[in-house]
Design an enzyme around this catalytic site. Structure first.
Site, short mmCIF file in Angstrom:
data_model
loop_
_atom_site.label_atom_id
_atom_site.label_comp_id
_atom_site.label_asym_id
_atom_site.label_seq_id
_atom_site.Cartn_x
_atom_site.Cartn_y
_atom_site.Cartn_z
N LYS A 22 5.85 30.41 -20.11
CA LYS A 22 4.99 29.21 -20.10
C LYS A 22 3.53 29.62 -19.88
O LYS A 22 3.22 30.34 -18.92
CB LYS A 22 5.47 28.28 -18.97
CG LYS A 22 4.85 26.92 -18.92
CD LYS A 22 5.59 26.08 -17.86
CE LYS A 22 5.21 24.64 -17.83
NZ LYS A 22 6.10 23.86 -16.92
N CYS A 57 7.15 22.69 -21.91
CA CYS A 57 6.75 21.49 -21.18
C CYS A 57 5.24 21.25 -21.17
O CYS A 57 4.71 20.73 -22.13
CB CYS A 57 7.33 21.56 -19.77
SG CYS A 57 7.48 19.93 -19.03
N GLU A 86 14.18 22.89 -20.19
CA GLU A 86 13.45 23.71 -19.23
C GLU A 86 14.32 23.85 -17.97
O GLU A 86 14.95 22.89 -17.54
CB GLU A 86 12.12 23.02 -18.87
CG GLU A 86 11.27 23.80 -17.89
CD GLU A 86 9.90 23.16 -17.63
OE1 GLU A 86 9.79 21.92 -17.69
OE2 GLU A 86 8.95 23.92 -17.33
N1 LIG Z 1 6.79 19.73 -15.99
C1 LIG Z 1 5.78 20.06 -16.78
O1 LIG Z 1 5.53 21.23 -17.04
C2 LIG Z 1 4.90 19.06 -17.43
C3 LIG Z 1 4.97 17.63 -17.08
O2 LIG Z 1 5.87 17.13 -16.43
C4 LIG Z 1 3.85 16.83 -17.58
O3 LIG Z 1 2.97 17.38 -18.26
O4 LIG Z 1 3.80 15.65 -17.30
#
Ligand SMILES: NC(=O)CC(=O)C(=O)O
Length: 276
Positions: free
Chosen positions: A114, A155, A45
């Protein structure tokens, strides 16, 4: 390699503040992973930008743009599929956290924004509000590779079991989540979520983090890994920059599903997970 197998490489890349350096590094590491025999190579990401709300507007670009075009060129040059982690994307007056997927001819074959915004507050530990300057995507994203359908999430998307289940219902055998968990949620949930999504759906799950930079404002957990449909971690690393490999075996997916046939034993007469 047998037609039922595909070698994947996940790049846990050290991301810094200079966008051009990040892009160059990504291309170098894609070259290295292709040299290691990978047919599909995935980045983390925000591979072109530090992860953080203040950075998103500064690093955002249109798609295609400087960062994503470099991925298309690399995919073509090295003859591989590239899952381009994510970049802050600008379209009109909105920003998104977006993953692009590139084929070996250098063409963009998918784009995933996302879907679930990372807005959390763990008092005294971490507060983050992606929705302060990002907008969510509204689509599921699957890609038909020659021998395997894959599903993409970014994520926080990994925390939503319904999304993974929709992908498995669509026929995906591998789910890829470029992600950047942190020093609070990483040790607690990163591996557990991957193993959960893999076991629930009897699919391979791959999650790709940036390397940890202890001086960054948002410190990534690292621990990029691949989990099998049996729920086992089959490839992983610590927090430093690394490339990890795994051979995804579609015959093994079938075998696990035959041994424990939960996907055929669902009580669709009592409950269902469907898209709108
Ligand atoms: N950074 C994200 O999108 C998610 C995350 O860090 C988490 O769910 O914990």
């Amino acid at each position: 390699m047998a037609a039922s197998k595909m070698r994947i490489a996940l790049i846990q890349m050290a991301v810094g503040e200079t966008k051009t350096t990040n892009i160059k590094r990504a291309v170098q590491l894609i070259r290295e992973a292709a040299g290691g025999g990978a047919q599909l190579i995935a980045l983390p990401e925000c591979f072109n930008s530090p992860y953080g709300t203040k950075y998103f507007p500064q690093y955002a670009e249109t798609i295609p743009g400087e960062s994503t075009e470099a991925l298309g060129e690399a995919a073509k040059k090295f003859g591989v599929f590239v899952v381009g982690g994510s970049v802050p994307e600008k379209e009109g007056d909105k920003l998104y956290n977006t993953c692009t997927v590139w084929g070996p001819q250098g063409n963009m074959i998918a784009k995933h924004r996302k879907v679930h915004m990372f807005d959390i507050n763990v008092p005294g530990q971490i507060m983050f509000r992606e929705s302060d300057n990002l907008s969510p995507g509204h689509n599921f994203t699957t890609v038909d590779l020659p021998n395997c359908k894959i599903g993409i999430g970014i994520c926080y998307d990994m925390r939503f079991p319904e999304m993974a289940h929709i992908y498995s219902q669509m026929g995906c055998k591998l789910l890829l989540y470029p992600g950047a968990f942190n020093m609070t949620t990483g040790p607690a949930h990163w591996e557990l979520l991957q193993r959960g999504r893999a076991l629930d759906n009897q699919v391979y799950v791959a999650a790709i983090s940036p390397a940890r930079d202890p001086d960054a404002e948002y410190i990534a957990w690292g621990h990029t890994s691949v989990v099998s449909p049996w729920g086992e971690v089959i490839s992983t690393c610590d927090e430093e920059e690394a490339i990890i490999y795994a051979d995804v075996d579609l015959d093994y997916v079938t075998k696990v599903r035959q041994m424990i046939p939960i996907l055929n034993q669902k009580r669709n007469d009592l409950y269902q997970v469907t898209t709108k």
